[in-house]
Motif scaffolding. Structure first.
Motif, short mmCIF file in Angstrom:
data_model
loop_
_atom_site.label_atom_id
_atom_site.label_comp_id
_atom_site.label_asym_id
_atom_site.label_seq_id
_atom_site.Cartn_x
_atom_site.Cartn_y
_atom_site.Cartn_z
N THR A 27 58.75 46.84 122.49
CA THR A 27 58.26 45.98 121.43
C THR A 27 57.31 44.93 122.00
N ILE A 28 56.19 44.71 121.30
CA ILE A 28 55.20 43.76 121.81
C ILE A 28 55.65 42.32 121.64
N SER A 29 56.75 42.09 120.93
CA SER A 29 57.22 40.70 120.77
C SER A 29 57.61 40.08 122.10
N SER A 30 57.75 40.93 123.13
CA SER A 30 58.09 40.43 124.46
C SER A 30 56.87 39.94 125.24
N TYR A 31 55.67 40.16 124.69
CA TYR A 31 54.45 39.93 125.45
C TYR A 31 53.48 38.98 124.74
N ILE A 32 52.82 38.18 125.54
CA ILE A 32 51.59 37.55 125.10
C ILE A 32 50.51 38.63 125.13
N MET A 33 49.70 38.67 124.08
CA MET A 33 48.70 39.73 123.95
C MET A 33 47.29 39.16 123.98
N ILE A 50 46.91 35.63 122.00
CA ILE A 50 47.85 35.21 120.96
C ILE A 50 49.25 35.13 121.55
N SER A 51 50.00 34.13 121.09
CA SER A 51 51.36 33.93 121.57
C SER A 51 52.29 35.02 121.06
N ARG A 52 53.49 35.05 121.61
CA ARG A 52 54.46 36.08 121.23
C ARG A 52 54.79 36.04 119.74
N SER A 53 54.89 34.87 119.20
CA SER A 53 55.23 34.74 117.78
C SER A 53 54.01 34.77 116.87
N GLY A 54 52.83 34.60 117.45
CA GLY A 54 51.60 34.59 116.67
C GLY A 54 51.19 33.22 116.19
N ASP A 55 51.91 32.17 116.57
CA ASP A 55 51.61 30.84 116.05
C ASP A 55 50.59 30.09 116.89
N TYR A 56 50.16 30.68 118.00
CA TYR A 56 49.14 30.05 118.84
C TYR A 56 48.09 31.09 119.20
N THR A 57 46.84 30.70 119.05
CA THR A 57 45.74 31.56 119.44
C THR A 57 44.69 30.74 120.18
N TYR A 58 43.93 31.42 121.01
CA TYR A 58 42.86 30.76 121.77
C TYR A 58 41.72 31.76 121.93
N TYR A 59 40.48 31.25 121.82
CA TYR A 59 39.32 32.13 121.81
C TYR A 59 38.28 31.70 122.84
N ALA A 60 37.52 32.68 123.30
CA ALA A 60 36.33 32.38 124.08
C ALA A 60 35.32 31.66 123.18
N GLY A 65 35.31 31.08 115.81
CA GLY A 65 34.79 30.95 114.46
C GLY A 65 34.32 32.25 113.85
N ARG A 66 34.22 33.29 114.66
CA ARG A 66 33.78 34.61 114.16
C ARG A 66 34.88 35.65 114.27
N PHE A 67 35.68 35.59 115.33
CA PHE A 67 36.73 36.57 115.57
C PHE A 67 38.09 35.93 115.30
N THR A 68 39.04 36.77 114.86
CA THR A 68 40.41 36.31 114.63
C THR A 68 41.38 37.32 115.23
N ILE A 69 42.24 36.83 116.11
CA ILE A 69 43.30 37.68 116.67
C ILE A 69 44.57 37.44 115.86
N SER A 70 45.31 38.51 115.62
CA SER A 70 46.58 38.40 114.90
C SER A 70 47.51 39.50 115.40
N ARG A 71 48.76 39.39 115.00
CA ARG A 71 49.72 40.41 115.43
C ARG A 71 50.76 40.62 114.34
N ASP A 72 51.29 41.82 114.31
CA ASP A 72 52.40 42.17 113.43
C ASP A 72 53.46 42.80 114.32
N ASN A 73 54.41 42.00 114.73
CA ASN A 73 55.42 42.50 115.66
C ASN A 73 56.28 43.60 115.04
N ALA A 74 56.45 43.56 113.74
CA ALA A 74 57.24 44.61 113.07
C ALA A 74 56.54 45.96 113.16
#
Length: 123
Positions: A27-33, A50-60, A65-74
């Motif tokens: 499961t990817i919930s164990s990893y920062i992606m 993106i953080s394990r829970s998805g509540d933190y993101t950081y971009y180049a 402002g153009r790209f968005t990272i997200s995750r669905d651990n389920a």
């Protein structure tokens, strides 16, 4: 964990593409992606993390402002929504996973890599 990126292709400047990275084995919930990209003749560069829970993101800065990272651990999947595409976004995009505890922008901090998906943006 095995990672499989898809969703790349040919896009137009100003358009959008959405990349997906499906994981198997664990499961990817164990990893920062993270997402990275590599253009011909250039080094692999950081795009987003993106953080394990998805509540933190950081971009180049180049994609902020153009790209968005997200995750669905389920669904064991990470996404990269790319809007307002530019020709300089042309590259092979890789997803990566790290067992580490901080949000690294350095490729060598990541433990697992997908095979990459080609994104080509025409002007």
């Amino acid at each position: 964990v095995q990672l499989q990126a898809c969703g790349g292709g040919l896009g137009q400047a100003g358009g959008s593409l959405r990349l997906s990275c499906a994981a198997s084995g664990r499961t990817i919930s164990s990893y920062i992606m993270g997402w990275f990209r590599q253009a011909p003749g250039k080094e692999r560069e950081f795009v987003a993390v993106i953080s394990r829970s998805g509540d933190y993101t950081y971009y180049a800065d180049s994609v902020k402002g153009r790209f968005t990272i997200s995750r669905d651990n389920a669904k064991n999947t990470v996404y990269l929504q790319m809007n307002s595409l530019k020709p300089e976004d042309t590259a092979v995009y890789h997803c990566a996973a790290t067992r580490g505890s901080y949000y690294s922008t350095r490729p060598y901090d990541y433990d697992y890599w997908g095979q990459g998906t080609q994104v080509t943006v025409s002007s």
